[in-house]
Scaffold this motif. Structure first.
Motif, mmCIF file in Angstrom:
data_model
loop_
_atom_site.group_PDB
_atom_site.id
_atom_site.type_symbol
_atom_site.label_atom_id
_atom_site.label_comp_id
_atom_site.label_asym_id
_atom_site.label_seq_id
_atom_site.Cartn_x
_atom_site.Cartn_y
_atom_site.Cartn_z
ATOM 1 N N PRO A 366 0.771 -0.903 0.018
ATOM 2 C CA PRO A 366 -0.124 -0.004 -0.368
ATOM 3 C C PRO A 366 1.134 1.157 0.227
ATOM 4 O O PRO A 366 1.908 0.791 0.624
ATOM 5 C CB PRO A 366 -0.760 0.128 1.262
ATOM 6 N N ILE A 367 0.291 1.968 -0.576
ATOM 7 C CA ILE A 367 1.108 3.710 -0.650
ATOM 8 C C ILE A 367 0.474 4.398 0.886
ATOM 9 O O ILE A 367 -0.348 5.053 0.877
ATOM 10 C CB ILE A 367 0.695 3.993 -1.687
ATOM 11 N N GLN A 368 1.495 4.466 1.709
ATOM 12 C CA GLN A 368 1.266 5.059 3.243
ATOM 13 C C GLN A 368 1.905 6.287 3.241
ATOM 14 O O GLN A 368 1.513 6.514 5.017
ATOM 15 C CB GLN A 368 1.435 3.940 4.245
ATOM 16 N N SER A 369 2.387 6.899 2.421
ATOM 17 C CA SER A 369 2.332 8.151 2.823
ATOM 18 C C SER A 369 2.996 9.268 1.419
ATOM 19 O O SER A 369 2.885 7.977 0.549
ATOM 20 C CB SER A 369 4.393 8.137 3.094
ATOM 21 N N GLU A 400 -2.470 18.178 -12.248
ATOM 22 C CA GLU A 400 -3.106 18.897 -13.550
ATOM 23 C C GLU A 400 -3.663 18.012 -14.194
ATOM 24 O O GLU A 400 -5.231 18.589 -14.197
ATOM 25 C CB GLU A 400 -2.559 19.840 -14.148
ATOM 26 N N LYS A 401 -3.112 16.401 -14.475
ATOM 27 C CA LYS A 401 -4.083 15.901 -15.533
ATOM 28 C C LYS A 401 -4.272 14.558 -15.142
ATOM 29 O O LYS A 401 -5.232 14.099 -15.766
ATOM 30 C CB LYS A 401 -2.986 15.408 -16.422
ATOM 31 N N THR A 402 -5.049 15.120 -13.675
ATOM 32 C CA THR A 402 -5.766 13.854 -12.564
ATOM 33 C C THR A 402 -7.167 13.876 -13.308
ATOM 34 O O THR A 402 -7.263 12.817 -13.794
ATOM 35 C CB THR A 402 -5.191 14.040 -10.939
ATOM 36 N N HIS A 438 -6.621 6.797 -5.890
ATOM 37 C CA HIS A 438 -7.671 7.734 -5.942
ATOM 38 C C HIS A 438 -9.027 7.308 -5.443
ATOM 39 O O HIS A 438 -9.248 8.047 -4.609
ATOM 40 C CB HIS A 438 -7.434 8.774 -6.687
ATOM 41 N N ALA A 439 -9.136 5.787 -6.161
ATOM 42 C CA ALA A 439 -10.084 5.505 -5.328
ATOM 43 C C ALA A 439 -10.527 5.149 -3.994
ATOM 44 O O ALA A 439 -11.730 4.930 -3.640
ATOM 45 C CB ALA A 439 -10.387 4.372 -6.268
ATOM 46 N N ASP A 440 -9.722 4.883 -3.623
ATOM 47 C CA ASP A 440 -9.349 4.184 -2.129
ATOM 48 C C ASP A 440 -7.746 4.296 -1.875
ATOM 49 O O ASP A 440 -7.567 3.278 -1.427
ATOM 50 C CB ASP A 440 -9.731 3.151 -2.304
ATOM 51 N N PRO A 441 -7.567 5.500 -1.262
ATOM 52 C CA PRO A 441 -6.243 5.246 -1.319
ATOM 53 C C PRO A 441 -5.596 4.877 -0.038
ATOM 54 O O PRO A 441 -4.291 4.902 0.186
ATOM 55 C CB PRO A 441 -5.410 6.877 -0.784
#
Length: 768
Positions: A366-369, A400-402, A438-441
């Motif tokens: 997971p991306i936790q930081s 910006e492009k998200t 982005h849907a479930d960080p």
């Protein structure tokens, strides 16, 4: 084939009797199958020469006859071996296993065919394939000084038919597939990777001599084994979303995002009336004819390369579909310099944009930081092509492009923003990853490899080698607020030199003016290839070809239908002029690299006089041996399509190729160093428990969650190497095997500059 054999039934003596005498032992159906299989496989290379393909066909026929002898003389053992590999799908694999068993188990003697014999047999079979089926053609391509090269190509309509009916997927099968279990760890030069003891190419070092492998067996190379084992034990999976998109556009025969065109490009009609003598042309008519000839030649070249790209893409897709539900592994080996390569063909982490876009790590984190999130964003910006700006600007670009990225992830078929990227399929994979995060960080598990690439890595090694402050700054070895762009720096030097030349009264000042008047032509794109290949043996002549290729793309982008310099001859002169300007401008920026390369060439020149290989030990402990034998030309007179031709073979001599030794030492020395950096880095990562690794020579990849640690450890690995004087160590090793008088003739090592190696720790854009 029956008709041909009847013609030569008598087996006439001399060169014309070679083929019938060899082929009379094999049935025609088997010979036909072997020929078609080998020839079709050769077409993945758009420049496959007739000689090389014919030799491959002859070798395959020899193997078939060898195995038949095995079956006849020791049928029980033959059947036992065959039963062990019955379920293996690839014919080539089975052949290799059986030959190995025949030579080592059954110990049945076979008199090997000579290269000339293989060429004659293969020549006959390929020619029969051409005349009987019409699926291939033989092109006579002009080379230098009136010489010609015969090449095999597939006819365009046949290539289209094959790809549309998917017959290609049955006719082209890679020799080695990914594995479904972790590969066998390497513990010796002869044991590792694939588990089967019957695979012939089970060698830790690819394409090297048995003597060298025996020397490795007595060497302490545990650090190298450990690094390769760690990389090959990384589990992977197919990215189902990218596979779905790639499959869709492939089936539509779309050329979107770099997909190859499966239909031929027709050349335009000649601008001249039929039958006109071109030797009498002058003025505009001559120029129009020259431009037409050049356009036709480019179209022929495009059609040749198109076929090989179509085949490669089809194979990548075939393998991805085959393993789409599996956890897969890529067994690896190294070359004699230590560079690491996956053994499976086509689909692997070192593949093209399609292949790399299709692969995900199987074990994610997971991306936790915020740091990990930023590294994922930076990777996205890099694959899009925004890799020459500060990290903050790359992150801002993705933010910006998200909205566009999320639209792509939801519907990549309608929203095609992703196709604008430099690496569209890897950027598409990032779009799916970014949308998932982005849907479930809080719960999203990232599996995307985040790659960090060196800045012109060969020059990074040379700059560190001689502590070159100027070159080191140009390739981001020192702290800077913005990433340095060495290609642009050289381009700036080129512009300055052109301006000075334009003010002179020299015979070439008009060329300087013409280049300067070309809108945006003198840019980093012009200098990138010459700078990039410099540490790998780049030459002035090679630079000329690169500059002319760049000019061609420039004209296409600007919509120019003819050369901006007027004629093909004038364009060639302009590119030769620019070649010298670029070469001198590179020397303004990378002085120390040139000095190191010249010193290495001088050493190679001296060593090669002894007719011995150049040997040294890399920083990771690998004994490296540059041993390039001279190739002795051998002409074979034969009849091809009714005409007497001479086909050339190059056979190894017993002497070291002195020129190859000099030309090869610089790239091989720096490749051994970048390989050692990779070995040391991988081992440092493994010690920290990070084992999800995607390694491509000077591109280091891992999970976003581990990328920050990766940036620190790759710096540590580089500093560990260059805390020592690698050139002095290299010279010390030469003393062990060179005569004293010769060793004393080695010039002094170039002096160190003022670069502080430890500054790399704070060089933000060292790998970006």
């Amino acid at each position: 084939m029956t008709a041909w054999f009847q013609t030569y039934q008598s087996g006439r003596p001399g060169r014309y009797g070679i083929a019938p005498n060899k082929l009379k032992a094999i049935d025609f159906e088997s010979a036909a199958y072997i020929t078609v299989s080998v020839v079709l496989n050769s077409l993945t290379n758009s420049d496959a020469s007739f000689q090389s393909v014919a030799v491959q066909v002859g070798k395959a026929v020899e193997d078939e006859l060898r195995l038949r002898k095995f079956s006849k003389e020791n049928n029980p053992y033959f059947k036992a071996v065959l039963a062990r590999i019955k379920q293996k799908p690839h014919l080539g694999y089975k052949r290799q296993v059986l030959i190995h068993a025949m030579n080592n188990g059954a110990k049945i003697h076979w008199q090997d065919w000579t290269p000339t014999e293989k060429l004659h047999v293969g020549k006959v079979l390929v020619e029969i394939l051409l005349t009987a089926t019409g699926i291939i053609t033989i092109e006579k391509r002009a080379k230098r000084k009136g010489k010609f090269l015969y090449c095999i190509t597939m006819k365009n309509d046949v290539a289209t038919w094959i790809t549309e009916t998917h017959a290609i997927l049955e006719s082209h099968k890679p020799a080695y597939f990914p594995m479904l279990v972790p590969p066998n760890p390497w513990r010796s030069p002869f044991e590792g990777g694939y588990y089967s003891d019957l695979i012939l190419s089970k060698r830790f070092v690819k394409k090297t001599s048995s003597r060298y492998l025996q020397e490795l067996a007595n060497s302490d190379i545990d650090k190298v084994y450990k690094a390769v084992n760690t990389v090959q034990e990384t589990p992977w999976q197919i990215n189902p979303k990218v596979l779905s998109v790639l499959s869709y556009f492939w089936e539509q025969n779309s050329q979107i995002a770099g997909l190859p065109n499966r239909e031929q490009v027709d050349h335009p009609p000649s601008p001249l009336p039929e039958g006109m003598d071109t030797k009498t042309l002058t003025g505009e008519a001559k120029l129009a004819h020259e431009n037409w000839c050049r356009e036709v030649a480019e179209i022929y070249s495009t059609n040749r390369s198109r076929v090989s790209k179509v085949i490669q893409t089809a194979m990548i897709l075939s393998m991805a579909k085959r393993f789409k539900d599996d956890t897969i592994y890529f067994p690896c080996a190294i070359d004699w310099r230590g560079r690491l390569y996956p053994l499976p063909n086509y689909l692997n982490p070192q593949g093209n944009d399609f292949a790399r876009g299709l692969l995900l790590f199987n074990n994610g984190k997971p991306i936790q930081s915020k740091t990990a999130e930023n590294w994922l964003a930076i990777h996205g910006a890099n694959t899009f092509g925004r890799d020459k700006v500060p990290f903050e600007a790359r992150i801002a670009f993705i933010q910006e492009k998200t909205p566009d990225i999320l639209k792509v992830a939801a519907d990549p078929y309608t929203h095609q923003f992703w196709t604008e990227a430099d690496k569209p399929w890897q950027f598409l994979a990032f779009c799916f990853e970014w949308a998932g995060y982005h849907a479930d960080p809080d719960n999203f598990v990232s599996r995307l490899p985040v790659q960090l690439d060196g800045t012109c890595n060969g020059l990074q090694h040379f700059s560190a080698m001689l502590r070159d402050e100027v070159g080191g700054r140009a390739v981001n070895l020192v702290p800077c607020e913005h990433p340095q762009d060495i290609y642009q720096q050289v381009a700036d030097q080129v512009i300055e030199r052109l301006k000075k030349e334009a003010k002179t009264a020299s015979s070439q000042s008009h060329l300087a003016v013409q280049w300067l008047l070309l809108d945006g032509a003198v840019s980093r794109g012009l200098t990138k290839k010459p700078v990039m290949v410099l540490p790998y043996g780049g030459t002035r002549q090679g630079n000329r070809a690169a500059i002319q290729a760049y000019l061609k793309k420039y004209c296409e982008q600007k919509g120019l239908t003819h050369s901006p310099f007027g004629s093909a001859a004038a364009e060639f002169e302009a590119c030769v002029f620019m070649r010298d300007i670029v070469w001198e401008s590179i020397g303004d920026v990378v002085i120390a690299a040139r000095q190191a390369m010249d010193w290495l060439r001088r050493v190679a020149q001296l060593v090669s006089t002894q007719n011995i290989p150049i040997t040294w030990t890399s920083p990771s402990g690998l004994p490296v041996q540059q041993r390039k034998l001279a190739l002795k030309p051998h002409r074979v007179k034969t009849v091809l399509l009714g005409a007497t031709v001479y086909l050339g073979l190059k056979l190894p001599d017993k002497k070291i190729d002195k020129m190859a030794a000099q030309n090869g030492i610089s790239p091989n020395f720096v490749h051994a160093l970048d390989a050692a950096a990779l070995h040391i880095y991988v081992n440092k990562m493994a010690e920290k428990g990070v084992t999800q690794l995607s390694m491509i020579h000077d591109s280091y990849g891992t999970l976003a969650a581990d990328t920050q640690q990766s940036t620190e450890l790759l710096r540590d690995a580089f500093i560990e190497i260059y805390q020592n004087n690698v050139l002095a160590h290299f010279k010390d090793e030469l003393k062990k095997y060179l005569p004293t008088d010769l060793f004393n003739r080695i010039p002094e090592i170039p002096e160190f500059g003022s670069l502080n190696i430890d500054e790399i720790k704070n060089a933000l854009f060292f790998f970006v």
